[in-house]
Design a protein around this motif. Structure first.
Motif, mmCIF file in Angstrom:
data_model
loop_
_atom_site.group_PDB
_atom_site.id
_atom_site.type_symbol
_atom_site.label_atom_id
_atom_site.label_comp_id
_atom_site.label_asym_id
_atom_site.label_seq_id
_atom_site.Cartn_x
_atom_site.Cartn_y
_atom_site.Cartn_z
ATOM 1 N N GLN A 1 22.247 11.901 -25.587
ATOM 2 C CA GLN A 1 23.334 11.856 -26.541
ATOM 3 C C GLN A 1 24.435 10.806 -26.283
ATOM 4 O O GLN A 1 24.829 10.315 -27.251
ATOM 5 C CB GLN A 1 23.933 13.197 -26.478
ATOM 6 C CG GLN A 1 25.144 13.671 -27.569
ATOM 7 C CD GLN A 1 25.614 14.887 -27.288
ATOM 8 O OE1 GLN A 1 24.919 16.016 -27.506
ATOM 9 N NE2 GLN A 1 26.754 14.703 -26.679
ATOM 10 N N ASP B 1 29.076 17.143 -34.346
ATOM 11 C CA ASP B 1 28.583 18.319 -33.634
ATOM 12 C C ASP B 1 29.115 19.533 -34.692
ATOM 13 O O ASP B 1 29.229 20.959 -34.436
ATOM 14 C CB ASP B 1 29.483 18.617 -32.478
ATOM 15 C CG ASP B 1 31.116 18.521 -32.519
ATOM 16 O OD1 ASP B 1 31.356 18.015 -33.860
ATOM 17 O OD2 ASP B 1 31.809 18.737 -31.784
ATOM 18 N N ASN B 2 28.851 19.262 -36.024
ATOM 19 C CA ASN B 2 29.348 20.111 -37.031
ATOM 20 C C ASN B 2 28.891 19.896 -38.414
ATOM 21 O O ASN B 2 29.537 19.827 -39.441
ATOM 22 C CB ASN B 2 30.979 20.510 -36.962
ATOM 23 C CG ASN B 2 31.278 21.721 -37.950
ATOM 24 O OD1 ASN B 2 30.573 22.727 -38.212
ATOM 25 N ND2 ASN B 2 32.434 21.573 -38.599
ATOM 26 N N ALA C 1 22.065 20.591 -35.616
ATOM 27 C CA ALA C 1 22.422 19.810 -34.284
ATOM 28 C C ALA C 1 21.412 18.825 -34.381
ATOM 29 O O ALA C 1 20.152 18.679 -34.659
ATOM 30 C CB ALA C 1 22.168 20.776 -33.305
#
Length: 476
Positions: free
Chosen positions: A37, A79-80, A102
């Motif tokens: 990531q 992340d949203n 995700a």
């Protein structure tokens, strides 16, 4: 529109292959998710030529959905990422529609700009519910959890390679306009292994194979198949989730290349009656510490007792999971014994009418081949149901189980009855997801003639989950 002022990322096919193979190796070696990531976010930040990230996910039936996020937005909000799940068939109801994506940073792909557009990269997403848990109808997520659990608890790596057949037809959107034309037109009638260099089928296969190589597929061979205008492009084994992702990319690539050529790549199992249908023969094995657990030089057909137990459980649950492996009205045309159809619930090293075949292998290649799978099935559902059944299923007390006179359903209604009445499919999917899946298949079946007959009917194409003309569906 002028391109002079644009400066979007465009890489050569050899550069793409190097990057994608490096990412594939990281995934194969299970490099820590946090490390990957961090590296991907840094790459996106440091590479000005990327304008958008295409996020891919699949619905309950296996249709691939894609949405592009502006790179700058994604770097702030990765992340949203929310979306409306009520608009996805088989996902949430309208009253509880909010879902999130995700990003599975290990499933990251660099793409040829002449096929996918300049300045874009792809990444697969995982669907998350409002509470932050993996969403129950996201079968990719279910498969990934299952695979990771087996690796953590037993050291197993689940491997798969799929032989995906399809047809190339004249004209763009040949499936979606089938309700007007009532026919599919071949671009080539040469047949098995026969296509002259430069003809439309060979050009299509060559171009698709080039794109696959660039995206790290590690190709093995490609060729025209038995039926007119039929093709198959084979590539190497992969860990089970990566293998399922590659099925989705394989079909996406083929459809895109065909569209650019003004043609249609079709993965209907039996679009034309009277010639061989298309299958998705699914080759599977399990390794532990890089040792193939399906191999035994002294075993029957040179596979291990462990592998035979796996096969016995698949045969036991053959009718239970048939709807998951043959997911459309049209797929039951393919289970026709006149065309080497794998409709017999038995195992054999030689009989291609068997649901399960044991190919010739060695310590590296020993495997089990499940032949009854249609190319239009949800690949995550296929691999999850096969591995879960083979490892955790029951073994029936049927005399001579591996050669008993038992057959798969020849129509979707029988398959639906078997699926609904099975306790095993409830254990596989849970009551809620099982009911949703059955309802989707029932809705498609009810829009089609109950008896298949001898010609392909318009509704079995028009209301097929892969074709899915939303406008026509709403007019039923």
């Amino acid at each position: 529109m002028s391109t002079v002022l644009r400066n979007f990322l465009e890489l050569s096919y050899s550069e793409l292959e190097d990057l994608n193979l490096e990412a594939k190796e990281q995934r194969r070696n299970r490099v820590d998710a946090g490390v990957i990531q961090e590296a991907r976010l840094k790459y996106l930040t440091d590479t000005p030529g990327i304008k958008a990230v295409t996020v891919l996910f699949s619905d309950l039936e296996g249709r691939l959905h894609m949405l592009d996020y502006d790179k700058k937005f994604l770097l702030k909000s990765w992340d949203n990422l929310t979306f409306d799940g009520s608009s996805i068939r088989g996902f949430t109801a309208q009253r509880e529609s909010d879902l999130r994506l995700a990003l599975d940073w290990s499933a990251f792909y660099w793409t040829p700009s002449d096929v996918f557009g300049a300045g874009k990269v792809l990444v697969f997403g995982e669907v998350i519910d409002k509470g932050g848990a993996p969403y129950s109808a996201d079968i990719r997520g279910l498969l990934k959890q299952f695979s990771n659990k087996l690796h953590k608890e037993h050291g197993y790596t689940l491997n798969a390679a799929n032989e995906i057949e399809g047809f190339l037809f004249e004209g763009a959107d040949a499936e979606r306009i089938f309700h007007d034309t009532g026919e599919f037109k071949y671009v080539n009638t040469g047949g098995y292994y026969h296509s002259l260099p430069g003809d439309p089928l060979r050009t299509f296969i060559d171009t698709s194979a080039e794109v696959q190589r660039a995206m790290g597929f590690e190709n093995e061979k490609d060729h025209p198949e038995v039926a007119p205008s039929q093709f198959e492009i084979n590539y190497s084994y992969g860990e089970v989730v990566a293998a399922a992702d590659q099925i989705q990319l394989y079909k996406l690539i083929c459809r895109q290349i065909a569209t650019q050529m003004g043609m249609t790549a079709s993965f209907l199992p039996k679009p034309v009656v009277g010639v061989n249908g298309s299958g998705m023969h699914t080759n599977i094995s399990i390794t532990k510490n890089k040792k193939n657990l399906f191999w035994d030089a002294n075993g029957e057909e040179k596979i291990s007792k462990f592998a035979w137990q796996f096969v016995d459980r698949i045969l036991t649950h053959g009718n239970d999971i048939c709807l998951l492996l043959n997911a459309s009205v049209n797929s039951y045309r393919r289970l026709d014994p006149h065309f080497e159809a794998p409709n017999q619930i038995k195992a054999s090293a030689t009989d291609r009418g068997s649901m399960v075949r044991i190919p010739i292998g060695n310590e590296k290649s020993a495997r089990v081949e499940v032949r009854s799978v249609g190319p239009d099935a949800n690949p995550y559902m296929v691999l999850y149901s096969i591995f879960k059944s083979g490892l955790d299923g029951d073994t029936a007390k049927i005399k001579n189980l591996r050669q008993a006179e038992r057959y798969l359903p020849d129509n979707i209604y029988t398959a639906l009855d078997d699926f609904r009445s099975s306790k095993w499919t409830t254990e596989l999917l849970g009551e809620d997801v099982k009911a949703r899946y059955a309802d989707l298949k029932q809705a498609s079946a009810d829009r089609c003639p109950r008896l298949l007959g001898t010609i392909v009917k318009v509704p079995e194409v028009q209301f097929h989950h892969d074709v899915y003309n939303q406008l026509l569906w709403g007019q039923f």
